[in-house]
Design an enzyme around this catalytic site. Structure first.
Site, PDB file in Angstrom:
ATOM      1  N   LYS A  19      10.446 -18.004   9.629  1.00  0.00           N
ATOM      2  CA  LYS A  19       9.479 -17.169   8.896  1.00  0.00           C
ATOM      3  C   LYS A  19       9.905 -16.981   7.440  1.00  0.00           C
ATOM      4  CE  LYS A  19       9.477 -12.631   9.683  1.00  0.00           C
ATOM      5  NZ  LYS A  19       9.112 -11.203   9.468  1.00  0.00           N
ATOM      6  N   ARG A  24       9.361 -18.012   1.650  1.00  0.00           N
ATOM      7  CA  ARG A  24      10.029 -18.375   0.392  1.00  0.00           C
ATOM      8  C   ARG A  24       9.469 -19.679  -0.177  1.00  0.00           C
ATOM      9  NH1 ARG A  24      13.545 -15.180   3.138  1.00  0.00           N
ATOM     10  NH2 ARG A  24      15.281 -14.184   2.032  1.00  0.00           N
ATOM     11  N   GLY A  91       7.737  -7.423   4.450  1.00  0.00           N
ATOM     12  CA  GLY A  91       8.704  -6.937   3.462  1.00  0.00           C
ATOM     13  C   GLY A  91       9.220  -8.060   2.586  1.00  0.00           C
ATOM     14  N   ARG A 119       8.151   1.894   3.763  1.00  0.00           N
ATOM     15  CA  ARG A 119       9.546   1.431   3.669  1.00  0.00           C
ATOM     16  C   ARG A 119      10.098   1.622   2.248  1.00  0.00           C
ATOM     17  NH1 ARG A 119       9.868  -4.295   6.548  1.00  0.00           N
ATOM     18  NH2 ARG A 119      12.075  -3.945   6.117  1.00  0.00           N
ATOM     19  N   SER A 162      21.349  -6.719   1.789  1.00  0.00           N
ATOM     20  CA  SER A 162      19.928  -7.025   1.993  1.00  0.00           C
ATOM     21  C   SER A 162      19.579  -8.339   1.334  1.00  0.00           C
ATOM     22  CB  SER A 162      19.049  -5.914   1.412  1.00  0.00           C
ATOM     23  OG  SER A 162      17.725  -6.390   1.245  1.00  0.00           O
ATOM     24  N   ASP A 311      17.987  -8.638  12.937  1.00  0.00           N
ATOM     25  CA  ASP A 311      16.681  -8.593  13.600  1.00  0.00           C
ATOM     26  C   ASP A 311      16.792  -8.785  15.114  1.00  0.00           C
ATOM     27  OD1 ASP A 311      15.508  -8.173  11.126  1.00  0.00           O
ATOM     28  OD2 ASP A 311      15.183 -10.303  10.764  1.00  0.00           O
ATOM     29  N   LYS A 338      13.454  -0.678   9.017  1.00  0.00           N
ATOM     30  CA  LYS A 338      12.749  -1.937   9.302  1.00  0.00           C
ATOM     31  C   LYS A 338      11.265  -1.638   9.554  1.00  0.00           C
ATOM     32  CE  LYS A 338      16.252  -4.539   8.739  1.00  0.00           C
ATOM     33  NZ  LYS A 338      16.281  -5.388   7.538  1.00  0.00           N
ATOM     34  N   ARG A 342      14.052   1.258  14.095  1.00  0.00           N
ATOM     35  CA  ARG A 342      14.396   0.510  15.310  1.00  0.00           C
ATOM     36  C   ARG A 342      15.520   1.142  16.121  1.00  0.00           C
ATOM     37  NH1 ARG A 342      13.555  -5.632  12.987  1.00  0.00           N
ATOM     38  NH2 ARG A 342      11.274  -5.579  13.106  1.00  0.00           N
ATOM     39  N   ARG A 385       9.256  -6.943  16.792  1.00  0.00           N
ATOM     40  CA  ARG A 385      10.532  -7.120  17.524  1.00  0.00           C
ATOM     41  C   ARG A 385      10.584  -6.204  18.750  1.00  0.00           C
ATOM     42  NH1 ARG A 385      11.473 -11.827  15.393  1.00  0.00           N
ATOM     43  NH2 ARG A 385      11.693 -11.795  13.137  1.00  0.00           N
TER      44      ARG A 385
HETATM   45  C1  S3P Z   1      14.767 -10.901   5.575  1.00  0.00           C
HETATM   46  C2  S3P Z   1      15.863 -10.103   5.413  1.00  0.00           C
HETATM   47  C3  S3P Z   1      16.194  -8.967   6.306  1.00  0.00           C
HETATM   48  C4  S3P Z   1      15.466  -9.076   7.637  1.00  0.00           C
HETATM   49  C5  S3P Z   1      14.010  -9.383   7.452  1.00  0.00           C
HETATM   50  C6  S3P Z   1      13.821 -10.701   6.702  1.00  0.00           C
HETATM   51  C7  S3P Z   1      14.519 -11.969   4.608  1.00  0.00           C
HETATM   52  O1  S3P Z   1      15.810  -7.766   5.668  1.00  0.00           O
HETATM   53  O2  S3P Z   1      15.609  -7.899   8.392  1.00  0.00           O
HETATM   54  O3  S3P Z   1      13.370  -9.469   8.713  1.00  0.00           O
HETATM   55  O4  S3P Z   1      13.626 -12.815   4.826  1.00  0.00           O
HETATM   56  O5  S3P Z   1      15.208 -12.003   3.587  1.00  0.00           O
HETATM   57  P1  S3P Z   1      16.751  -7.028   4.581  1.00  0.00           P
HETATM   58  O6  S3P Z   1      16.884  -7.894   3.398  1.00  0.00           O
HETATM   59  O7  S3P Z   1      16.012  -5.747   4.265  1.00  0.00           O
HETATM   60  O8  S3P Z   1      18.039  -6.773   5.297  1.00  0.00           O
END
Ligand code: S3P
Length: 426
Positions: A19, A24, A91, A119, A162, A311, A338, A342, A385
């Site tokens: 995903k 990206r 996100g 968030r 993150s 995750d 999240k 969670r 999830r």
């Molecule tokens: C992700 C980073 C993680 C992950 C999210 C996807 C990403 O989040 O939990 O499902 O694609 O970079 P965080 O960057 O907030 O840790």
């Protein structure tokens, strides 16, 4: 939806493309020059959000099954739409897009669904502001307002591990003239952005805890084959580890070492996992997996390990219910911000089916028993999830699980229940 108990999972499966790489690739393809071709695109609501926003910004996207073409508008070619950019539940889309929009001309508003809006987004706004960006959150949340500005390089120490925040800063670094931009990580988080930028020929350097990127004038188009998403396979992997007589093969899955924490934890608990046919695609490691069950023993997952399975932690809690001893997950406070809280939701869901689990401020503690949990009702609370956790909990329970909000799986994996059915033996 009622999930009936199962005796085993057996067979071979493949899952849709990662995903986060799919999202990206669409975002980077949109600011490249020329046409990008993304194969093995992971179709889901969250990746659809990436396509939706770049279309709104003026990039043309053509879709043909899991093959997606993006006609890039160039590094500074986004056109500000009149309407807000709706990032849905994603996100990754909202936060990475901030890193690209701060370098554009015009004024942009980013919104999302109820969960995404609630968030914390100041975590991306703050470092971007330090680069000269004009970006405002709404009391820390969405809508987020961005206005193009002249950016300058920074060295930024991430307060939390993150990948989304790291990626936003690195993407903005592509626009920051006059030097290189560095992100310092407290713990290494997934590096899909770094790998994609390197694959595109962007100058990027990595040291122990830091990543440095240099600005570019243009990006070439991408041609990419995306491997399967281990996070989408995780539910069926855990089911195979818990149900005796199981034998599961997962084909063509991404085994980026910053994403494989679940496999390490399950192996430590005693599950038998073989990783074979290692290869690489688009700068990412790929392999096939074989998963077989065994009697499990409890384990502790500490802070250092968390980003590598963030995750998958809901599923670790379920595995803990089957393991001899006390399984603890600590230093995972990020779970509270999240798609849902969670820690609270996993505790609530697993208790409702008879698991002995207790909430901690930054994780949970589970007491395992050899007997299957009774079963009951689990509500996903709209979190994909949690819906997947509920489905596996049903398979490994004595009486089955009534799963409410099952449709939330479509956020990351619309074909989830079909895949589960294809390998379940009752
Ligand atoms: C992700 C980073 C993680 C992950 C999210 C996807 C990403 O989040 O939990 O499902 O694609 O970079 P965080 O960057 O907030 O840790």
């Amino acid at each position: 939806m009622k999930i009936e108990p199962a005796a085993a999972v057996e067979g071979a499966v493949a899952v849709p493309g990662v995903k986060g790489i799919s999202q990206r690739a669409v975002l980077l393809g949109a600011v490249a020059e020329g046409e990008s071709e993304i194969r093995g695109f992971g179709r889901a609501a969250d990746t659809e959000s990436a396509i939706h926003v770049v279309r709104r910004l003026g990039a043309e996207v053509t879709e043909d099954g899991d093959r997606v073409r993006v006609a890039g508008v160039g590094l500074r070619g986004f056109i500000a739409p009149d309407e807000p950019l709706d990032c849905g539940n994603a996100g990754t889309v909202l936060r990475l897009l901030c890193g690209l929009l701060v370098g554009q001309d015009g004024r942009f508003e980013l919104t999302g669904d109820e969960s995404l809006s609630a968030r914390p987004h100041e975590r991306v706004a703050e470092p971007l502001r330090a680069m000269g960006a004009r970006i405002e959150t709404t009391d820390g949340h969405a809508p987020v307002l961005v206005e193009g500005a002249e950016l300058h390089p920074v060295r930024y120490e991430l307060p939390v591990a993150s990948a989304q925040v790291k990626s936003a800063v690195l993407l903005a670094g592509l626009y920051a003239r006059g030097g290189s931009t560095t992100v310092v990580e407290p713990l290494p988080a997934r590096d899909h952005t770094e790998r994609l930028l390197t694959y595109l020929g962007v100058r990027l350097a990595r040291a122990a805890h830091e990543i440095t990127v240099w600005p570019v004038d243009r990006l070439p188009p991408l041609v990419l084959d995306i491997p399967g998403d281990l996070s989408s396979a995780a539910a069926v992997i855990v089911a195979a580890a818990l149900l005796s007589d199981s034998e599961l093969i997962v084909q063509g899955v991404n085994v980026n070492p910053l994403r494989t924490g679940l496999l390490d934890v399950l192996e430590r608990m005693g599950a038998r996992i073989a990783v074979f046919n290692r290869r690489s695609s688009g700068g990412e490691p790929v392999a096939d997996l074989e998963v077989r069950p065994a009697p499990l023993v409890a384990t502790t997952v500490e802070r250092e390990e968390i980003p590598r399975l963030i995750d998958e932690l809901p599923l670790v809690a379920l595995a803990g219910a089957f393991a001899r001893g006390r399984t603890e997950v600590l230093g995972a406070g990020e779970l509270r911000v999240k798609e849902s809280d969670r820690i609270e939701q996993v505790t609530r869901a697993l208790r409702a089916v008879g698991v002995r689990i207790e909430e901690r401020p930054d994780g949970f503690v589970v007491r395992g028993t050899p007997a299957r949990p009774r079963g009951g009702t689990i509500d996903s609370a709209g979190d994909h999830r949690l819906a997947m956790l509920g489905a596996v909990a049903g398979l490994v329970s004595r009486e089955g699980v009534r799963l409410e909000g099952a449709e939330a799986v479509a956020i990351s994996f619309p074909g989830f229940f079909d895949l589960l059915d294809s390998v379940t033996r009752r």
